[in-house]
Motif scaffolding. Structure first.
Motif, short mmCIF file in Angstrom:
data_model
loop_
_atom_site.label_atom_id
_atom_site.label_comp_id
_atom_site.label_asym_id
_atom_site.label_seq_id
_atom_site.Cartn_x
_atom_site.Cartn_y
_atom_site.Cartn_z
N ASP A 15 0.83 -1.21 0.00
CA ASP A 15 0.00 0.00 0.00
C ASP A 15 0.86 1.26 0.00
O ASP A 15 0.55 2.23 -0.69
N GLU A 16 1.94 1.24 0.77
CA GLU A 16 2.81 2.41 0.83
C GLU A 16 3.52 2.64 -0.50
O GLU A 16 3.64 3.77 -0.96
N LEU A 17 3.97 1.56 -1.12
CA LEU A 17 4.63 1.70 -2.43
C LEU A 17 3.65 2.24 -3.47
O LEU A 17 4.02 3.05 -4.31
N ARG A 18 2.40 1.82 -3.38
CA ARG A 18 1.37 2.32 -4.31
C ARG A 18 1.15 3.83 -4.08
O ARG A 18 1.01 4.58 -5.04
N LEU A 19 1.12 4.26 -2.83
CA LEU A 19 0.96 5.68 -2.55
C LEU A 19 2.13 6.49 -3.11
O LEU A 19 1.92 7.58 -3.66
N LEU A 20 3.34 5.97 -2.99
CA LEU A 20 4.49 6.68 -3.57
C LEU A 20 4.40 6.69 -5.09
O LEU A 20 4.69 7.70 -5.72
N GLN A 21 4.01 5.57 -5.67
CA GLN A 21 3.91 5.49 -7.13
C GLN A 21 2.95 6.53 -7.68
O GLN A 21 3.19 7.11 -8.74
N ASP A 22 1.88 6.80 -6.96
CA ASP A 22 0.84 7.71 -7.44
C ASP A 22 0.93 9.12 -6.85
O ASP A 22 0.05 9.94 -7.08
N ASP A 67 11.11 4.29 -12.68
CA ASP A 67 10.60 4.27 -14.06
C ASP A 67 9.10 4.43 -14.16
O ASP A 67 8.60 5.04 -15.09
N LYS A 68 8.36 3.89 -13.19
CA LYS A 68 6.91 3.83 -13.37
C LYS A 68 6.11 4.79 -12.50
O LYS A 68 4.90 4.91 -12.68
N ALA A 69 6.73 5.47 -11.57
CA ALA A 69 6.00 6.35 -10.66
C ALA A 69 5.79 7.73 -11.29
O ALA A 69 6.44 8.10 -12.28
N THR A 70 4.92 8.50 -10.68
CA THR A 70 4.75 9.89 -11.03
C THR A 70 6.07 10.62 -10.75
O THR A 70 6.93 10.08 -10.05
N PRO A 71 6.24 11.84 -11.25
CA PRO A 71 7.48 12.57 -10.94
C PRO A 71 7.74 12.69 -9.43
O PRO A 71 8.87 12.46 -8.99
N ALA A 72 6.73 13.00 -8.64
CA ALA A 72 6.94 13.10 -7.19
C ALA A 72 7.30 11.73 -6.62
O ALA A 72 8.18 11.63 -5.75
N GLY A 73 6.68 10.69 -7.10
CA GLY A 73 6.98 9.34 -6.65
C GLY A 73 8.40 8.92 -6.97
O GLY A 73 9.05 8.21 -6.19
N ARG A 74 8.90 9.36 -8.11
CA ARG A 74 10.29 9.06 -8.48
C ARG A 74 11.27 9.71 -7.51
O ARG A 74 12.27 9.11 -7.11
#
Length: 126
Positions: A15-22, A67-74
């Protein structure tokens, strides 16, 4: 609790990784007058804590976010990789340097913006 997250069927910190990704905003502390922590900021701190015991498991997941996250997530992912070890962090920042994705930032009540590449270049100078 951290222990309950490790027992989840989707894997540790899913869940935390998903929040960072988005993530749509980058903030490493509370935002606004109330100093509220954004969900992605909470996720960042939870993963940061988990790196102590689960760094080997989390490292490839964080590298994938580059590679796959939003800019903030990256940016969140690269920052966390610096907590894995210094060279992982530098490699992540080099990988992000030159990217043009816009990142909305918050520092307390102050909203700003930058790009992934500018943020990475500043971190490489540190």
């Amino acid at each position: 609790m951290l222990w309950n997250k490790l027992l989840g069927e989707r894997g540790a910190f899913h869940d935390e990784l998903r929040l960072l990704q988005d993530a749509d905003t980058l903030a490493f502390g509370g935002v606004g007058i109330a100093g509220t922590l954004l969900p992605a900021t909470k996720a960042y701190f939870t993963i940061e804590e988990g790196l102590r015991q689960h760094g080997a498991e989390l490292r490839p997941k964080l590298e994938a976010l580059l590679d796959k996250a939003t800019p903030a997530g990256r940016v969140y992912a690269a920052e966390l990789l610096t907590h894995v070890d210094a060279e992982s962090g530098r490699a992540a920042w080099r990988r992000l340097a030159g990217q043009h994705g816009d990142v909305k930032t918050f520092s307390g009540c102050i909203m700003g913006s930058t790009t992934v590449g500018r943020y990475a270049e500043e971190r490489l100078r540190d």
